[in-house]
Design a protein around this motif. Structure first.
Motif, short mmCIF file in Angstrom:
data_model
loop_
_atom_site.label_atom_id
_atom_site.label_comp_id
_atom_site.label_asym_id
_atom_site.label_seq_id
_atom_site.Cartn_x
_atom_site.Cartn_y
_atom_site.Cartn_z
N MET A 6 69.53 17.72 67.50
CA MET A 6 70.10 16.73 66.39
C MET A 6 71.78 17.11 66.12
N TYR A 7 72.31 16.03 66.19
CA TYR A 7 73.78 16.39 66.17
C TYR A 7 74.38 14.94 65.90
N PHE A 8 75.80 14.59 66.12
CA PHE A 8 76.38 13.37 66.05
C PHE A 8 77.29 13.27 67.50
N PHE A 9 77.70 11.99 67.82
CA PHE A 9 78.19 11.50 68.90
C PHE A 9 77.11 11.72 69.93
N MET A 10 76.02 11.36 69.88
CA MET A 10 74.96 12.04 70.91
C MET A 10 74.89 11.09 72.20
N ASN A 11 75.46 9.91 72.30
CA ASN A 11 75.89 9.51 73.52
C ASN A 11 76.49 10.16 74.58
N ASP A 12 77.53 11.05 73.88
CA ASP A 12 78.43 11.88 74.84
C ASP A 12 77.60 13.23 75.15
N ALA A 13 76.75 13.66 74.15
CA ALA A 13 75.53 14.72 74.41
C ALA A 13 74.85 14.44 75.68
N GLU A 61 74.03 4.93 59.00
CA GLU A 61 73.10 5.96 59.66
C GLU A 61 72.13 4.83 60.41
N ILE A 62 71.73 4.00 59.99
CA ILE A 62 70.62 3.16 60.58
C ILE A 62 71.13 2.50 62.02
N ALA A 63 72.32 2.05 61.77
CA ALA A 63 73.02 1.48 62.91
C ALA A 63 73.23 2.47 63.88
N ALA A 64 73.53 3.73 63.59
CA ALA A 64 73.90 4.85 64.78
C ALA A 64 72.64 5.13 65.27
N THR A 65 71.70 5.33 64.58
CA THR A 65 70.29 5.80 65.11
C THR A 65 69.76 4.70 65.96
N LYS A 66 69.78 3.21 65.72
CA LYS A 66 69.46 2.27 66.67
C LYS A 66 70.31 2.21 67.96
N ASP A 67 71.63 2.58 67.58
CA ASP A 67 72.56 2.39 69.09
C ASP A 67 72.17 3.58 69.73
N LEU A 68 71.73 4.84 69.37
CA LEU A 68 71.57 5.84 70.26
C LEU A 68 70.07 5.64 70.89
N CYS A 74 68.62 13.11 68.77
CA CYS A 74 68.43 12.24 67.58
C CYS A 74 70.13 12.34 66.75
N HIS A 75 70.42 11.30 66.09
CA HIS A 75 71.50 11.36 65.37
C HIS A 75 71.17 12.07 64.05
N GLY A 76 71.93 12.85 63.74
CA GLY A 76 71.34 13.61 62.47
C GLY A 76 71.89 12.36 61.20
N PHE A 77 70.83 12.00 60.52
CA PHE A 77 70.90 10.94 59.60
C PHE A 77 71.07 11.45 58.09
N ILE A 78 72.04 11.01 57.55
CA ILE A 78 72.17 11.70 56.58
C ILE A 78 72.94 10.58 55.17
N ASP A 79 72.25 10.23 54.35
CA ASP A 79 72.88 9.09 53.39
C ASP A 79 73.20 9.58 51.99
N PHE A 80 72.67 10.85 51.41
CA PHE A 80 72.82 11.28 50.33
C PHE A 80 72.74 9.93 49.21
N ASP A 81 71.45 9.40 49.26
CA ASP A 81 71.17 8.02 48.35
C ASP A 81 72.28 7.02 48.20
N ASN A 82 73.32 7.09 49.18
CA ASN A 82 74.26 5.90 49.25
C ASN A 82 73.74 4.68 50.23
N ALA A 98 64.97 10.38 69.76
CA ALA A 98 64.08 10.53 68.54
C ALA A 98 65.00 10.06 67.41
N VAL A 99 64.25 9.83 66.23
CA VAL A 99 65.00 9.67 65.06
C VAL A 99 65.25 10.80 64.11
N GLY A 100 66.22 11.16 63.59
CA GLY A 100 66.59 12.41 63.12
C GLY A 100 67.05 12.53 61.63
N PRO A 101 66.08 12.17 60.63
CA PRO A 101 66.38 12.19 59.24
C PRO A 101 66.77 13.86 58.92
#
Length: 440
Positions: free
Chosen positions: A129-136, A165-172, A150-158, A187-190
């Motif tokens: 679970m991290y970021f820039f996962m296409n590169d990983a 984050e939804i777009a990043a997850t779908k893209d990955l 999985c892309h580390g999905f963090i929205d902090f209620d925003n 995977a999906v990574g909340p």
């Protein structure tokens, strides 16, 4: 000693001779597709002459490849960067500010370094679970091992952040599936109940079901998380996740230190997979060990993970097996809790099952993810009990040969390109820290 190798020896038939497998000296024949075709004491006459690659495993133990079910691989670049701190200060003052300067190139080289360390210590699959996962994924593809991303999905209620984050997850997920590489899964990574809104968690649960992919989440690592969830939602974290649809047989929940008995029963009834991360939990002083016996009794599949290198500080799953067994005995005051054979299963069979990998055992019809351990290493002598030695005595340094998906990734402790990866990872890490510490 490995003979007739060609690079990673992909698409080559292989014959491993004289390995200690399940307490007996046996041979293993692997076909060109990477599947174990035969295991036995009398298969040499039938299969040895067919093999394009011969591996003499005399004096070695063969085990399934180890499976690391929770890590943040690219954090290998942060190894030793911020130690001996309180968890929230460690995150807010050191880790998150540095991660704000990460680039895809950083993640690529950090993951290359992590894969190198994992191969050298016998790990053939990991859950990331991290970021820039296409590169990983590019780094893992080149390494030859397996990973679930999985892309580390963090929205902090925003709500605006949630859409990002939804777009990043779908893209990955779209990217990983487009690669059509059986070693790479999406995977999906909340991130956790305290960093993701109810709406975000519900979306993640729905997307996991829709795509039939894993949901990877941190759960009840600290007591503060439990208190915060009770205050905000009026229920404990596991119950809250269940109300969002996040608990199922597709779920991999990391840490789980502060579960109560009802939550353990809930996870078991939902078929949740749990990742125990003892080194990280001890280092960050979360003040409670995963309730292993309660989860086991409830029927949860319990696996093993290292967490990231910034909170461990290595990816050695042999070390993690030992710490898991010792922590359980110490914290719960039970000297028979988590015996060696169960610790080894957590790191192999259970982990493979959690990630849906067709490996985790050395038997006919199973994909060849195999590790050969040198029995002449001082820590393996004498050999009263092989499994006990592997769990309580051995380290990743005793690994001689690593095979994943039928391909040889390390032979005679040699990994092609190792020096270049080490030098580049050091350079990239230094540049990252310099950027983070330069006033903007």
């Amino acid at each position: 000693m490995t003979e007739h190798t060609d690079g990673y020896a992909q698409n080559r038939t292989k014959f491993i001779q004289n390995a200690r497998v399940n307490g007996k000296t046996q041979d293993i024949y692997i076909d060109a597709s990477g599947i174990i075709q035969s295991v036995g004491t009398d298969i040499s006459k039938e299969y040895r002459g067919q093999a394009e690659c011969i591996i003499d495993a005399s004096g070695m133990v063969a085990t399934p490849g180890l499976v690391n079910t929770h890590t943040h691989a690219a954090m290998s670049l942060l190894r030793g960067y911020a130690d001996d701190m309180h968890l929230q200060e460690w995150l807010s003052e050191k880790i998150w500010p540095l991660e704000a300067h990460l680039t895809g190139e950083d993640v690529y080289w950090g993951t290359k370094l992590a894969c190198l360390e994992m191969i050298r210590s016998g790990t053939t699959a990991f859950n990331d679970m991290y970021f820039f996962m296409n590169d990983a994924a590019r780094a893992v593809d080149e390494s030859g091992i397996r990973a679930t991303f999985c892309h580390g999905f963090i929205d902090f209620d925003n709500p605006e952040k949630r859409e990002t984050e939804i777009a990043a997850t779908k893209d990955l997920v779209r990217h990983i599936k487009s690669l059509s590489n059986p070693r790479l899964q999406a995977a999906v990574g909340p991130h956790a109940p305290y960093t993701v809104s109810r709406e975000g968690l519900e979306w993640c649960a729905e997307f996991s079901e829709q795509e039939d992919i894993m949901l990877h989440i941190h759960l009840s690592e600290t007591e503060g998380e439990v208190d915060g969830c009770m205050e905000k939602h009026g229920m404990r974290p596991a119950a809250f996740l269940d109300s969002c649809g996040c608990l199922s047989e597709r779920t991999l929940a990391a840490h789980c230190c502060w579960l109560d008995d009802d939550e353990c029963s809930l996870l078991g009834s939902r078929g949740v997979n749990v990742s125990h991360n003892p080194s990280s939990n001890m280092k960050l002083a979360v003040n409670r060990a995963l309730p292993y016996q309660a989860l086991k009794d409830a029927g949860a599949n319990i696996t093993l993970g290292t967490d990231g290198c910034s909170s461990n500080n290595n990816l050695d799953m042999f070390e993690e097996m030992k710490f898991a067994a010792l922590l359980q005995k110490f914290f719960w005051n039970s000297d028979t809790l988590l015996p060696a054979d169960e610790a080894l299963a957590m790191a192999t069979t259970n982990g493979a099952a959690a990630l849906g990998i067709p490996a985790g055992a050395i038997q006919e019809g199973i994909t060849a993810d195999i590790v050969l351990i040198d029995m002449t290493a001082p820590s393996m002598v004498p050999m009263h009990n092989c499994v006990s030695n592997i769990v309580y005595s051995c380290s990743g340094g005793a690994v001689d040969t690593v095979i994943c998906d039928g391909s040889i990734l390390m032979a005679d402790k040699c990994i092609p390109g190792e020096r270049d990866i080490l030098e580049k990872a050091q350079e990239i890490s230094s540049q990252l820290v310099e950027r983070a510490n330069t006033p903007q």
